[in-house]
Design an enzyme around this catalytic site. Structure first.
Site, PDB file in Angstrom:
ATOM      1  N   LYS C 171       0.814  -1.082   0.102  1.00 28.24           N
ATOM      2  CA  LYS C 171       0.074   0.061   0.166  1.00 28.24           C
ATOM      3  C   LYS C 171       0.902   1.303   0.104  1.00 28.24           C
ATOM      4  CE  LYS C 171      -3.578   2.597   0.576  1.00 28.24           C
ATOM      5  NZ  LYS C 171      -5.112   2.752   0.784  1.00 28.24           N
ATOM      6  N   LYS C 239       1.104  12.726   4.233  1.00 28.78           N
ATOM      7  CA  LYS C 239       1.350  11.837   5.401  1.00 28.78           C
ATOM      8  C   LYS C 239       1.794  10.480   4.954  1.00 28.78           C
ATOM      9  CE  LYS C 239      -1.576   8.985   7.332  1.00 28.78           C
ATOM     10  NZ  LYS C 239      -2.800   8.177   7.973  1.00 28.78           N
TER      11      LYS C 239
END
Lengths: 295, 295, 295, 295
Positions: C171, C239
């Site tokens: 991911k 992030k």
């Protein structure tokens, strides 16, 4: 006694010429426009009406002009310096130009049997006035030896950098470091200010440590006063970083930090600060962070 | 007379403690392992067997340990310093730790009614031995005033940085600048060497100009000798740049050049130079360019 | 027939749960707050009052919450999922969390003798509704085999990524690429617009070439409409890039371009665009260049 | 029937010329060296002995040469194309050259009263053979309309980019994006591989998501086979990124990510991979991380 011809009476050239005069040299000056020659004429110093005339009358010719194009304009053409040269003349090229322009100039000068010294300087108007410019000398040692007293009237130390072209290379080396340091200092100050650190305390810490530098002392005080009057403007530093990156790409050297600094100066210039002092790279970082570095 | 407890006798802590002793302070030392305490015991200085004991016996406690985790280990637990504290004690935290760890430590210390000073230092072993570390002091002015003579035995100047936490922030500020300058210098030297410039000439030019810095003098000479023995190793500088980038991301400050420097130190570390001196960031740039910076 | 417990009915979880229902599975749902469970209750689907209850009643538990902290909150405590688990249960962790949090969750689940599958998804709300999320599955092949039909109700393809933790790693890999591509596209568009190129022509050229991508088609149209409503906001992409840089620093991989992209997202966030769609990284570049990318 | 003169039978020009022949056009070819014209002569196609002859005989002249210098060599001099032009001729410039060279060529062509179309192409040898190159057309719409059938024989789509020079600008735009994507993909793959992710799984995930791209499919398979035969070599991509950064600096656009990509291609080139395919930028990242991306 030797006659020294001085071509290019700009912000740097003018005090350099006066320092030659004060050192007792027999001076002859030339400038593209008339204004800058007037104080010299008033002082009884000869003013030539073309670079060609300088070449014909002077034993040593100092060139201190803006860039590659201005250097070519001095050398070439009917009234150009080259026509006036002979084997008795030494040309000292002190302008900040590229190594390629330096080497090309040397070739054409030497084709006239004249001698050539590559001698750009590191330093701004203050050191030019005080005669403390660092002279980055490239060329044959004996030719440099012969003009050392002349160079010494304008700057100190005189660093022997290697062959013709290496003076120009050394200038680019030191200006690369200058640009990186200026932009690193701006990053550090913005970083500190955004966390509430006081500028004066940051300055004290820098001055007390291994990272201390005349650059940070001078620029730190100017930033404290929010004085961005140009000593060495953003756009000139930006130009040097662009050129350094190009040369590095040519010779296979990676410059990741310099590439980042170049983008910061690019941003400062795009935001309208190109004519302000190089410290104004700070304004770009401040505007993103919405913070002001001040006392 | 006040008793000073000193916790953490590493490469930095040991000379700092001796400087306190030499300044005439009544000393009590503690170290996690025994070896470093022996010279102190031999000199008749008291050795405590736990941080708790230091807290109980000393009026002022200096902590100089490795990192956030080591600081927590000193404070917490059954034998921890916190248990030994009372309202008569002042804790001076001098380790290089994060602002968060500093503020957390201050809170727990103050919860015992003891006083807390944030006082990391800038400088390496040399200045630690000479007592010339820059002390980055954060906290109430009157508390710092009370321990100023103690701090002065270890360093000079003592810069007032603001509240507790601001000492740690100032340390990060100056180490960010240090990392950027080191890697910028490495880029400049590689750039010059790849074009045939001589290291000694480059050093002379740097030293003569606005970019001069104790850092470049010291590191330039070590590079000239190809001496990469660790004074401040690549991995510690790398850690500081990582942390600075994180903080900058938190507070909304852009650090493009520092981000690039971080990647250069990352590469140097990945290539196996993590435990060499920070100058070894040069080796990464040299290996790409296939050039060596040397005299 | 197996009962599937679904924990976390956010923007992604809700359509994923409905897809399970539509595929004919026996469903039990839980959400920290009540609102999101109501449509399920209205449709006659059981609503649990704690993660613990889900663990006790379901054979397979799907977790789809916000981040590491939310995952820990689901697992731990008196009403936590862990207490309700036994050797008959399989936990499918589908939230976007760190590899570390994934591995820690797997350990605590397996300590209850339950089985664990690491299965974060790539894709946003659209694919979640259509059941076309890419499932990034990590764990024992036979455990994944057993729940493949359940995963297939929510996404397609199901990519086997390796062990537990590798789903989370995959991911991060794909989101690093996503961030770099988004910011590269923003640079290219700003570059073209500043030279007067038309957005529609730029889009046509991109779509016709090797650089074509669903990302550029979708985001290009949104930019054309100056629609910056968040699908995947700047701050979440920021992030991920921060986290990717940290991991890369840990494992010794240099990411110069990603580091630069991270600084661009940092700037966009600092300028107040953190909650807008990731395309708003463009606004930072536009503001520096004083140009707008539009039709 | 119109005669089409084709100048420049390189790897791209040769299949483009054949496509014109196959579309039934009356063809006349020229190449600086003789080898490439032989297959055309064998097929009974006329071969001119100078660009000048092409200009005199053809109604439409297509130029497909290497760079700015080669374009100037075709146009200028005694045997140059310019001499052969008249108001009946249309010149279609399809080489990858700078906007400046394009505009200069247009001026000299139009000074002969001939018409000029700026039409560089995006795509490599494969699309050139299939006639599916993207044509980036700049110039007057009616002039482009008149040659649209000719362009259509070589490429599809034909994108109208604006005025003369905008085709060249569009080419730079798309190659900037290409370079950034290639190097971002290399970073992502190195990042994944260093954490143990399988290349095939990474490819599957990319192909299933919004980041999918023909570029990644083609280059991913070549990387899997460790095939670095040049389709578009590192040094050409590097040249484009250098040029894009220069243009961006001129027009005040910040390109932080592109500047970083440029440094990565610089490193790959310096390490000896300049003549390998652009995918070899990966080798630089792999060498730092000491990891190989492979199946």
């Amino acid at each position: 006694m030797q006659t020294i011809g001085f071509i290019g009476l700009g912000a740097m050239g003018t005090p350099m010429a006066w320092n030659l005069e004060e050192a007792g040299h027999d001076l002859l000056v030339y400038n593209r426009s008339d204004g800058p020659t007037e104080p010299f004429a008033d002082a009884g110093i000869d003013v030539a009406d073309s670079p060609r005339a300088v070449g014909q009358q002077a034993d040593v010719v100092v060139i201190m002009v803006t860039d590659d194009e201005a250097l070519a304009a001095v050398l070439d053409g009917e009234d150009g310096l080259l026509i006036g040269l002979d084997s008795e003349t030494t040309v000292i090229q002190m302008s900040t130009v590229t190594p390629e322009a330096t080497e090309a100039a040397a070739q054409t000068v030497q084709a006239q049997n004249a001698r050539f010294v590559d001698a750009p300087v590191s330093g701004t108007v203050g050191p030019a006035e005080e005669g403390t410019l660092t002279v980055l000398a490239g060329g044959d040692d004996d030719v440099i030896d012969d003009v050392e007293a002349i160079l010494a009237a304008m700057g100190e130390p005189i660093v022997r950098c290697g062959d013709v072209g290496d003076g120009a290379r050394m200038k680019l080396f030191v200006n690369l470091l200058l640009g990186d340091m200026m932009s690193a200092y701006a990053e550090a100050l913005t970083f500190g200010a955004a966390q509430g650190l006081d500028l004066e305390a940051m300055q004290q810490v820098v001055e007390a440590g291994a990272v201390d530098s005349p650059l940070f002392r001078i620029k730190g005080d100017l930033i404290a006063e929010r004085d961005f009057q140009p000593r060495f403007p953003v756009d000139l530093q930006f130009k040097d970083l662009r050129y350094a990156n190009e040369v590095a790409n040519d010779v296979g050297v990676q410059l990741p930090q310099t590439a980042a600094a170049r983008e910061s100066f690019s941003a400062a210039s795009a935001m309208g600060h190109g004519n302000e002092d190089m410290t104004a790279v700070l304004k770009y970082l401040e505007s993103i962070a919405d913070v002001t570095v001040e006392r």
